[in-house]
Design an enzyme around this catalytic site. Structure first.
Site, PDB file in Angstrom:
ATOM      1  N   ASP A  36       8.683   9.260 -10.334  1.00 52.63           N
ATOM      2  CA  ASP A  36       9.935   8.578 -10.033  1.00 52.63           C
ATOM      3  C   ASP A  36      11.023   9.091 -10.952  1.00 52.63           C
ATOM      4  O   ASP A  36      10.769   9.430 -12.093  1.00 52.63           O
ATOM      5  CB  ASP A  36       9.757   7.082 -10.249  1.00 52.63           C
ATOM      6  CG  ASP A  36       8.887   6.478  -9.167  1.00 52.63           C
ATOM      7  OD1 ASP A  36       9.320   6.511  -8.012  1.00 52.63           O
ATOM      8  OD2 ASP A  36       7.784   6.020  -9.479  1.00 52.63           O
TER       9      ASP A  36
ATOM     10  N   SER B 202      11.847  16.179  -8.567  1.00 51.74           N
ATOM     11  CA  SER B 202      12.071  15.387  -7.376  1.00 51.74           C
ATOM     12  C   SER B 202      11.087  14.230  -7.382  1.00 51.74           C
ATOM     13  O   SER B 202      10.227  14.127  -8.244  1.00 51.74           O
ATOM     14  CB  SER B 202      11.865  16.238  -6.129  1.00 51.74           C
ATOM     15  OG  SER B 202      10.486  16.479  -5.958  1.00 51.74           O
ATOM     16  N   LYS B 203      11.230  13.396  -6.391  1.00 49.46           N
ATOM     17  CA  LYS B 203      10.395  12.196  -6.278  1.00 49.46           C
ATOM     18  C   LYS B 203       8.895  12.544  -6.343  1.00 49.46           C
ATOM     19  O   LYS B 203       8.087  11.774  -6.839  1.00 49.46           O
ATOM     20  CB  LYS B 203      10.751  11.549  -4.938  1.00 49.46           C
ATOM     21  CG  LYS B 203      10.349  10.136  -4.782  1.00 49.46           C
ATOM     22  CD  LYS B 203      11.378   9.154  -5.307  1.00 49.46           C
ATOM     23  CE  LYS B 203      10.805   7.749  -5.135  1.00 49.46           C
ATOM     24  NZ  LYS B 203      11.312   6.758  -6.023  1.00 49.46           N
ATOM     25  N   ARG B 204       8.567  13.738  -5.838  1.00 53.96           N
ATOM     26  CA  ARG B 204       7.156  14.141  -5.800  1.00 53.96           C
ATOM     27  C   ARG B 204       6.548  14.294  -7.196  1.00 53.96           C
ATOM     28  O   ARG B 204       5.357  14.157  -7.402  1.00 53.96           O
ATOM     29  CB  ARG B 204       7.048  15.474  -5.064  1.00 53.96           C
ATOM     30  CG  ARG B 204       6.138  15.448  -3.887  1.00 53.96           C
ATOM     31  CD  ARG B 204       5.927  16.840  -3.393  1.00 53.96           C
ATOM     32  NE  ARG B 204       6.144  17.813  -4.488  1.00 53.96           N
ATOM     33  CZ  ARG B 204       6.122  19.101  -4.340  1.00 53.96           C
ATOM     34  NH1 ARG B 204       5.911  19.611  -3.158  1.00 53.96           N
ATOM     35  NH2 ARG B 204       6.320  19.915  -5.354  1.00 53.96           N
TER      36      ARG B 204
END
Ligand code: GLU
Length: 494
Positions: A257, A252-254
């Site tokens: 990117d 995920s974005k966490r």
């Protein structure tokens, strides 16, 4: 045999790391075998597809230097390369399958299909279409059509057949046709489904190897059945494992990117991204970590693609990118870095002189060993630019309270004023002289100078910082620090 491979993204969003990896592996396999790499677009999801996404994908591929020999914008003999421009071709193949009895019209409504699904789920069975319309007579079809029903075209899945996929990564994978159910080839609006269109495209483009993400493995038996029905040779498949985060979960974005061009925006170097994604699920035989695209094309092989999930580790990417930054020409880095400081209003393009350009190149040289991507220049510029240092806090503030500090800074000011040219070399000499003259250990001299000039206890070397700040800013910063802290601090004791 000429190797022909393809990357066939759905243009429903930007190019993600996983897609870029599929594109890269196909590209490398083509290059390695002197074959042809095709880029085409699976844009039959009319609602979610857009030319904007297509452009993003192509731009990202170009940025990574993954060039295609045939396909969108490049052209070729087997186009068009967008599925929405190939509808007539899919119709021809639909006719063939209908004529041979391998496909049939189905008039079941969505509600009927959903009801069947729920019933099967309630019985603990795999939800699938059970073939209600398999054997409709012409009369029955006419009745249904006069009711206004619009049919889909379904594939007639053979009963109890083992479907073998000889996967280049996973070995022999077997599916049972009974678990599949007659699937839709063409929707009621005449648009083909992915499984059908992809086969027609692969067949008509003479694709020899299908290298793609593992999420498509479960689609492959359907595709193989279509090849078999059309009596066409099945390409070799290679399903590349999923990309997970360092905790083994979905990315995920966490975790970093996911969109490739976001890395461009942050000032990652394309060769670092290529190097990094090449290692997501593939490993070279030796220990070498750094490979250019050309080197990868030489050593890449499908048998070193791993079955187990790949791990996306941002730290590894940063490590690889830092390496490429270190070996890049300073002019290139300066060009990449300028927009970031431009955003901060520093050295805007319109008013940049040669001298400033040179200053910036030296600034980049001083920090290129310390950053992992170019956007980080924003975190470093304050050391080198402008008349006001950051405000020291905590321990740094403590440093300024040392009793030797006024003498250190006084002498430092004197020496800066006296020196003819503030260069790295003269700064080194000057600081050394100070320790001697003041009879103080290095740290007692360097640390207050560092904190007075930068507000920080750590950072780039002082012999880089001081010349780049320049005499004027150095003196101003000293003054700011003294005004802010020393007077106030000294006054209580008198
Ligand atoms: N459009 C599919 C995707 O983006 C490609 C499937 C394939 O390569 O067969 O995942």
């Amino acid at each position: 045999m000429d190797i022909r491979v393809r990357f066939a993204p759905s243009p429903t969003g930007p190019l993600h790391i996983g897609g870029a990896r599929s594109a890269l592996f196909n590209y490398l396999w083509a290059r390695k075998n002197k074959g042809t790499f095709i880029v085409r677009s699976e844009d039959t999801d009319l609602e979610r597809s857009s030319r904007e996404s297509e452009q993003n994908i192509l731009e990202a591929l170009r940025w990574l230097n993954i060039q295609w020999d045939e396909g969108i914008e490049v052209g070729g003999e087997r186009g068009p390369y967008r599925q929405t421009e190939r509808l007539a071709l899919y119709r021809d193949y639909t006719e063939k399958l209908l004529d041979n009895g391998d496909a049939y019209y189905c008039y079941c409504s969505e509600e009927e299909i959903e009801q069947e699904r729920q019933t099967l789920i309630a019985k603990g069975q795999t939800p699938r279409y059970l073939g209600k319309c398999r054997h409709l007579s012409t009369e029955q079809r006419t009745v249904l059509e006069t009711e206004g029903r619009k049919p889909v075209v379904r594939f007639r899945v053979p009963v109890t057949q083992a479907i073998h996929i000889n996967d280049q990564v996973r070995g022999d994978v077997v599916f049972d046709s009974d678990g599949i159910g007659d699937f839709v080839l063409v929707k009621s609006d005449g648009i083909p489904t992915y499984n059908f269109a992809v086969v027609v495209d692969d067949v008509t483009m003479n694709i020899t190897h299908v290298i793609r993400g593992e999420e498509h493995l479960s689609n492959t038996p359907r595709q193989v059945l279509i090849y078999q029905a059309l009596r066409l040779p099945v390409p070799k498949f290679a399903h590349v494992s999923l990309i997970l985060n360092t905790e083994g979960g979905k990315m995920s974005k966490r975790d970093g990117d996911t969109a490739v061009l976001d890395y461009q925006k942050k000032g990652y170097l394309p060769e670092a991204i290529v190097n990094f994604i090449a290692m997501l699920g593939w490993a070279p035989s030796g220990k070498e970590e750094f490979y250019t695209l050309d080197e990868l094309a030489e050593v890449f092989s499908l048998d070193r693609v791993s079955k187990s999930p790949a791990v996306f580790d941002l730290q590894k990417l940063n490590y690889i990118n830092a390496h490429y930054i270190k070996v890049s020409a300073p002019e290139r880095l300066a060009e990449l870095a300028l927009p970031y400081v431009g955003e901060m209003g520093i050295l805007p393009q319109e008013e940049r002189s040669d001298k400033q350009q040179e200053w910036f190149a030296n600034f980049i040289k001083a920090i290129s060993g310390k950053i992992t991507h170019m956007a980080e220049v924003k975190d470093f510029i304050h050391y080198f630019h402008g008349p006001v240092p950051l405000e020291p806090e905590g321990e740094a503030l403590e440093v300024l309270r040392g009793e030797q500090v006024p003498a250190v800074l006084g002498l430092f000011r004197k020496k800066v004023r006296e020196v003819e040219l503030l260069s790295g070399a003269t700064v080194k000499v000057l600081l050394k002289q100070m320790t001697k003259e003041l009879k103080l250990g290095g740290k007692l001299v360097y640390m207050p100078v560092r904190v007075a000039l930068t507000g920080q206890m750590h950072g780039p070397e002082l012999y880089d910082v001081i010349p780049l700040l320049g005499g004027e800013n150095v003196l101003k910063r000293l003054e700011v620090t003294e005004k802010r802290y020393l007077r106030g601090l000294r006054s209580p004791q008198g």
